[in-house]
Enzyme design. Structure first.
Site, short mmCIF file in Angstrom:
data_model
loop_
_atom_site.label_atom_id
_atom_site.label_comp_id
_atom_site.label_asym_id
_atom_site.label_seq_id
_atom_site.Cartn_x
_atom_site.Cartn_y
_atom_site.Cartn_z
N CYS A 141 23.55 40.22 72.53
CA CYS A 141 24.02 41.39 71.79
C CYS A 141 23.68 41.16 70.34
CB CYS A 141 25.51 41.61 71.99
SG CYS A 141 26.14 43.06 71.11
N GLU B 196 19.32 47.36 73.05
CA GLU B 196 18.49 46.26 73.52
C GLU B 196 17.05 46.75 73.56
OE1 GLU B 196 17.84 43.04 73.42
OE2 GLU B 196 19.85 42.79 74.27
#
Length: 271
Positions: free
Chosen positions: A2, A114
Site C-alpha cells: 500500500c 495500485e
C-alpha cells in the site's frame, strides 16, 4: 503493498461510524484523494487520555504521520520506508512487534491505488529494452461503497534535540499492514483488465471487517496468537477495482477526479 490511498471522509462521519468518543477539531484534515507516505492521515485508536482522571482507554480520532518511526530509532529519516508491515511477520520484526501488541489502529480510506505494468511492456523490461515501463493505476475500493478500514500500527518517537514542551518533541507515526492479495474473482471486475487483486499486485492492504474492529483496537488484547488470528484476510469478493487516470502517479495531483473510473485502461496493451 500500500503506497498510496484516498481518504476523503469527513471526521464527523468517521466519528459515528467507528464510535469515536474523542476528537479534537483542530486536527481536522482536508479531504485527500492522493495520500502518500509522510502525509498526515486520520487514525482510529484506543488509549487513555493524557491528564485525565480515568485511566480507561478512550476511542479517539487522531492525525498521525504515515511512515512508522520506531521508538528506538536515533533519527526519524527511516520512517518513509516503514509505510507497510507484512501480516505474516509483523509479530516478530523489531520495528513492529511492540506496537503490534499494544498500539494498533484503523486507518479509514475510500480505497487504495495500485499500478499494473502492461504485459508487452513487462516483456520489454525483462529484455532490457525499456527501463521505465508505463504503468496503469487502478483504484481498489469496497464494492458496496463503504469505508475501507485498513489495519494499522502506530508508534511514538521522542525527538531528543527538542525540549519537552516543544510541539514537535513527540512524533506519532503509523504503518499499514499488508497481506497476500486475493486470487479469487473481484466482487465487481472491470470489463477490460484484471480479474482479481492478485492480477494487479501480489500484496494488498489488510481490510478489517466491522466484526473485528473492537478486538483490533482493544489495547488490553496482548496475546500474540490471538492477535495474529485477527490478521486473516477478509472474505473474498468484497472489493472492486477499476482503471483511473495516470495523473494519480504524480503526488502533486489531488482531487476527486482521480477516482473517476475510465472506460478502459489508458494503455490498450495492458492485458
Amino acid at each position: 503493498m500500500c503506497g498510496r490511498y484516498a481518504a476523503s471522509r469527513r471526521p464527523e462521519d468517521l466519528q459515528g461510524l467507528f464510535g469515536v468518543e474523542k476528537w479534537d477539531p483542530e486536527e481536522t484534515l482536508a479531504p485527500d484523494w492522493n495520500v502518500a507516505p509522510t502525509k498526515e492521515v486520520y487514525a482510529i485508536l484506543e488509549r487513555a487520555v493524557k491528564d485525565a482522571n480515568d485511566p480507561a482507554p478512550v476511542r479517539q480520532l487522531r492525525t498521525l504521520k504515515w511512515g512508522l518511526v520506531p521508538s528506538w530509532a536515533k533519527t526519524p529519516e527511516g520512517g518513509a520506508r516503514l509505510i507497510n508491515a507484512r501480516a505474516e511477520t509483523v509479530h516478530e520484526k523489531p520495528s513492529f512487534r511492540k506496537p503490534f501488541l499494544s498500539r494498533r489502529c484503523i486507518l479509514p480510506a475510500d480505497g487504495y491505488y495500485e499500478w499494473v505494468t502492461g504485459s508487452d511492456e513487462r516483456q520489454l523490461e525483462e529484455q532490457g529494452k525499456k527501463k521505465r515501463p508505463r504503468k496503469q493505476p487502478y483504484f481498489v475500493t469496497p464494492a458496496d461503497g463503504s469505508v475501507m478500514a485498513l489495519a494499522g500500527l502506530y508508534e511514538f518517537w521522542r525527538d531528543r534535540t527538542l525540549p519537552d514542551d516543544h510541539p514537535r518533541a513527540w512524533w506519532v507515526t503509523c504503518s499499514v499492514i499488508t497481506t497476500e492479495a486475493e486470487k479469487t474473482p473481484l466482487g465487481v471486475a472491470p470489463a477490460e483488465g484484471p480479474g482479481s487483486l492478485a492480477d494487479i499486485h501480489p500484496r494488498m492492504p489488510l481490510m478489517l471487517t466491522p466484526d473485528r474492529w473492537d478486538a483490533w483496537l482493544d489495547p488490553a488484547r496482548t496475546d500474540p496468537d490471538e492477535l495474529r488470528g485477527l490478521l486473516a484476510p477478509p472474505p473474498a469478493g468484497l472489493m472492486r477495482a477499476y482503471p483511473v487516470t495516470t495523473s494519480v502517479s504524480n503526488v502533486r495531483n489531488n482531487g476527486p477526479e482521480l477516482l473517476e473510473e475510465l472506460a478502459a485502461p489508458e494503455e490498450s496493451t495492458l492485458f
